[in-house]
Design a protein around this motif. Sequence first.
Motif, PDB file in Angstrom:
ATOM      1  N   ILE A   1       0.826  -1.210   0.000  1.00 49.63           N
ATOM      2  CA  ILE A   1       0.000   0.000   0.000  1.00 49.63           C
ATOM      3  C   ILE A   1       0.861   1.262   0.000  1.00 49.63           C
ATOM      4  CG2 ILE A   1      -1.718   1.323   1.316  1.00 49.63           C
ATOM      5  CD1 ILE A   1      -2.787  -1.396   2.345  1.00 49.63           C
ATOM      6  N   SER A   2       1.864   1.307   0.889  1.00 49.46           N
ATOM      7  CA  SER A   2       2.670   2.529   0.994  1.00 49.46           C
ATOM      8  C   SER A   2       3.764   2.604  -0.074  1.00 49.46           C
ATOM      9  CB  SER A   2       3.309   2.628   2.382  1.00 49.46           C
ATOM     10  OG  SER A   2       4.287   1.616   2.551  1.00 49.46           O
ATOM     11  N   GLY A   3       4.406   1.497  -0.372  1.00 52.79           N
ATOM     12  CA  GLY A   3       5.374   1.444  -1.460  1.00 52.79           C
ATOM     13  C   GLY A   3       6.690   2.143  -1.223  1.00 52.79           C
ATOM     14  N   ASN A   4       7.061   2.367   0.036  1.00 54.99           N
ATOM     15  CA  ASN A   4       8.320   3.056   0.315  1.00 54.99           C
ATOM     16  C   ASN A   4       9.525   2.115   0.364  1.00 54.99           C
ATOM     17  OD1 ASN A   4       7.289   5.742   0.590  1.00 54.99           O
ATOM     18  ND2 ASN A   4       6.401   5.132   2.543  1.00 54.99           N
ATOM     19  N   TYR A   5       9.290   0.841   0.644  1.00 57.97           N
ATOM     20  CA  TYR A   5      10.355  -0.158   0.683  1.00 57.97           C
ATOM     21  C   TYR A   5      10.013  -1.292  -0.273  1.00 57.97           C
ATOM     22  CZ  TYR A   5      12.020   2.253   4.852  1.00 57.97           C
ATOM     23  OH  TYR A   5      12.496   3.201   5.715  1.00 57.97           O
ATOM     24  N   ASN A   6      11.041  -1.967  -0.750  1.00 58.19           N
ATOM     25  CA  ASN A   6      10.822  -3.072  -1.672  1.00 58.19           C
ATOM     26  C   ASN A   6      10.016  -4.174  -1.015  1.00 58.19           C
ATOM     27  OD1 ASN A   6      12.291  -1.943  -3.828  1.00 58.19           O
ATOM     28  ND2 ASN A   6      14.228  -2.753  -3.046  1.00 58.19           N
ATOM     29  N   LEU A   7       9.114  -4.753  -1.759  1.00 63.58           N
ATOM     30  CA  LEU A   7       8.348  -5.885  -1.260  1.00 63.58           C
ATOM     31  C   LEU A   7       9.277  -7.059  -0.947  1.00 63.58           C
ATOM     32  CD1 LEU A   7       5.350  -5.737  -3.753  1.00 63.58           C
ATOM     33  CD2 LEU A   7       5.205  -5.376  -1.278  1.00 63.58           C
ATOM     34  N   TYR A   8       8.887  -7.842   0.040  1.00 63.58           N
ATOM     35  CA  TYR A   8       9.642  -9.047   0.382  1.00 63.58           C
ATOM     36  C   TYR A   8       9.351 -10.128  -0.655  1.00 63.58           C
ATOM     37  CZ  TYR A   8      10.577 -13.531   2.617  1.00 63.58           C
ATOM     38  OH  TYR A   8      10.996 -14.804   2.875  1.00 63.58           O
ATOM     39  N   THR A   9      10.398 -10.718  -1.194  1.00 59.02           N
ATOM     40  CA  THR A   9      10.282 -11.847  -2.117  1.00 59.02           C
ATOM     41  C   THR A   9      11.371 -12.852  -1.760  1.00 59.02           C
ATOM     42  OG1 THR A   9      11.791 -10.892  -3.767  1.00 59.02           O
ATOM     43  CG2 THR A   9       9.446 -10.348  -3.977  1.00 59.02           C
ATOM     44  N   GLN A  10      11.139 -14.102  -2.111  1.00 55.96           N
ATOM     45  CA  GLN A  10      12.148 -15.135  -1.866  1.00 55.96           C
ATOM     46  C   GLN A  10      11.801 -16.370  -2.680  1.00 55.96           C
ATOM     47  OE1 GLN A  10      14.990 -15.343  -0.563  1.00 55.96           O
ATOM     48  NE2 GLN A  10      15.397 -17.357   0.282  1.00 55.96           N
ATOM     49  N   GLY A  11      12.752 -16.839  -3.474  1.00 56.96           N
ATOM     50  CA  GLY A  11      12.534 -18.052  -4.234  1.00 56.96           C
ATOM     51  C   GLY A  11      11.315 -17.955  -5.136  1.00 56.96           C
ATOM     52  N   THR A  12      10.407 -18.917  -4.993  1.00 63.21           N
ATOM     53  CA  THR A  12       9.212 -18.949  -5.832  1.00 63.21           C
ATOM     54  C   THR A  12       8.159 -17.937  -5.395  1.00 63.21           C
ATOM     55  OG1 THR A  12       8.242 -20.703  -4.462  1.00 63.21           O
ATOM     56  CG2 THR A  12       9.543 -21.387  -6.366  1.00 63.21           C
ATOM     57  N   TYR A  13       8.364 -17.316  -4.251  1.00 56.15           N
ATOM     58  CA  TYR A  13       7.431 -16.287  -3.791  1.00 56.15           C
ATOM     59  C   TYR A  13       7.892 -14.934  -4.333  1.00 56.15           C
ATOM     60  CZ  TYR A  13       4.901 -13.054  -0.765  1.00 56.15           C
ATOM     61  OH  TYR A  13       4.107 -12.030  -0.298  1.00 56.15           O
ATOM     62  N   THR A  14       7.119 -14.376  -5.228  1.00 54.32           N
ATOM     63  CA  THR A  14       7.498 -13.132  -5.897  1.00 54.32           C
ATOM     64  C   THR A  14       6.725 -11.931  -5.393  1.00 54.32           C
ATOM     65  OG1 THR A  14       5.943 -13.635  -7.697  1.00 54.32           O
ATOM     66  CG2 THR A  14       8.234 -14.346  -7.982  1.00 54.32           C
ATOM     67  N   GLY A  15       6.109 -12.074  -4.226  1.00 55.01           N
ATOM     68  CA  GLY A  15       5.349 -10.970  -3.653  1.00 55.01           C
ATOM     69  C   GLY A  15       3.860 -11.202  -3.781  1.00 55.01           C
ATOM     70  N   PRO A  16       3.063 -10.246  -3.349  1.00 59.47           N
ATOM     71  CA  PRO A  16       1.601 -10.405  -3.405  1.00 59.47           C
ATOM     72  C   PRO A  16       1.118 -10.727  -4.810  1.00 59.47           C
ATOM     73  CG  PRO A  16       2.187  -8.501  -2.073  1.00 59.47           C
ATOM     74  CD  PRO A  16       3.453  -8.972  -2.719  1.00 59.47           C
ATOM     75  N   SER A  17       0.122 -11.592  -4.892  1.00 57.11           N
ATOM     76  CA  SER A  17      -0.408 -12.023  -6.192  1.00 57.11           C
ATOM     77  C   SER A  17      -1.389 -11.023  -6.785  1.00 57.11           C
ATOM     78  CB  SER A  17      -1.084 -13.392  -6.056  1.00 57.11           C
ATOM     79  OG  SER A  17      -2.136 -13.337  -5.096  1.00 57.11           O
ATOM     80  N   GLY A  18      -1.635  -9.939  -6.079  1.00 58.44           N
ATOM     81  CA  GLY A  18      -2.516  -8.890  -6.568  1.00 58.44           C
ATOM     82  C   GLY A  18      -2.128  -7.570  -5.928  1.00 58.44           C
ATOM     83  N   SER A  19      -2.799  -6.514  -6.354  1.00 57.94           N
ATOM     84  CA  SER A  19      -2.491  -5.173  -5.851  1.00 57.94           C
ATOM     85  C   SER A  19      -3.591  -4.666  -4.933  1.00 57.94           C
ATOM     86  CB  SER A  19      -2.327  -4.203  -7.025  1.00 57.94           C
ATOM     87  OG  SER A  19      -1.293  -4.631  -7.883  1.00 57.94           O
ATOM     88  N   ALA A  20      -3.220  -3.751  -4.061  1.00 60.85           N
ATOM     89  CA  ALA A  20      -4.197  -3.116  -3.185  1.00 60.85           C
ATOM     90  C   ALA A  20      -4.948  -2.033  -3.947  1.00 60.85           C
ATOM     91  CB  ALA A  20      -3.495  -2.507  -1.972  1.00 60.85           C
TER      92      ALA A  20
END
Length: 443
Positions: free
Chosen positions: A58-77
């Motif tokens: 929502i705020s977008g000030n820091y990079n989203l957490y991702t790791q391996g096959t997890y590329t971050g939220p599957s949708g947007s707020a």
Amino acid sequence: MAALLLWAGWHRPARADWLSDWNQAALVAGRDSGEISPEISRTMAMLSTAIYNSVEGISGNYNLYTQGTYTGPSGSAAPGASIQAATATAAYTVLSGLYQSMEPTFFNLYSNQLSTLGGDPGLASGINFGSLVGNDILNWRSNDGWADASDITLYSPVGSAGHWTESAVDSAQLPGWGNVSTFAISGTAGFSGTLGMTNSAYIATNAYATDYNAVKDIGSATSGTRTQSQTDAALFWHAAQGTTSNVGIWTSIAEGVVTSQNLSLEDSARLYAALNVALADAAIVAVDTKYTEDFWNPEQAIQNGGADGNALTIADPVWAALLGNPEMPSYFAEQGIFAGSAVPILELFAGTNYAFSVSFDTDGDGFPDMTRTFSSLADALLEATYSSVWGGISFEKDALDAAAAGDQIANTVMNNQFAPVPEPAGALLLAIAGMLSFARRRR
């Protein structure tokens, strides 16, 4: 226009202590489920990364957490989504998914938090986004290896001097936890420790004899050398099963940092996520090292000193450690690797001269019964690292090598995760301004 005015007039500060309620709910759930520190650390990492991505989605000030096959939220707020509704929903989703029998307790906390957001026009969209993020994390970690970590067939006792021996058949705890997928580091390779030689060769060295005699003196249940402060520290940092574990101690310290530094909800979410990801990876590395090196603990070593082939070690068949006989090999020491991974991260938020006190429930009855006071986080690192030696459950090498590995994990986490979103470069801004000016001239 009316809707715009409604949104512009709505203002509720995002409270950092909003998150501490979920921290404590997760820690108590782990404790009451009979979990030990690696399992609790996994829960806390899942919880805090879900909260962090709910905030940053929502705020977008820091990079989203991702790791391996997890590329971050599957949708947007959706625009205007409530950050607080998103964080509460993500936390509720993760914890109720992990501890289904405790869902009513989590729901009470969840509904109480949402009730304070009654007029927020972004409530529904925040709930939707938090649910999406929480379920993404649950789905990603559902097959991460945790379910097989207790499989006792993964450990085969060697039965010779220098190797760990179970106190009872099939008593080895979580022998497969080293196979659990990591949260930030690429894997355990490069972080796990080594004695540098075979166990039988190592126990014949002078370095081993020095460690042996030091812990024999200070770590005994009846030691006359250990001070009362060292005894208290050993009991405090041991954080035995039935408590919220070492993870609970470091969470309490982090909560103190949040309060003392007046961190926003966004910065608090970042601190908790970085800390818990580091602790979770530290637990995986520690257990991987323990069962790979399979090194005996001081109680077994000292009781069987005559079998090590070292003339500098004298056996004491009735020697007992202050903290007993853990159901895992001793190298790495958990206290050291957790401290080593936690302190560098906490120092980024609190500074190197941060003085503090922390209380902990050492007997698991739900009430803090011991308080330790430190002049700095480095002071806490030193005490936590040596506490297992004073308690007779680790050799100094176990403790110091673990702390060094923890430091390496912390630096890797902060170098690869949770970074600020880069500001547009000056040249790019000028180019954009030029394009806008050109477009205006063309009209």
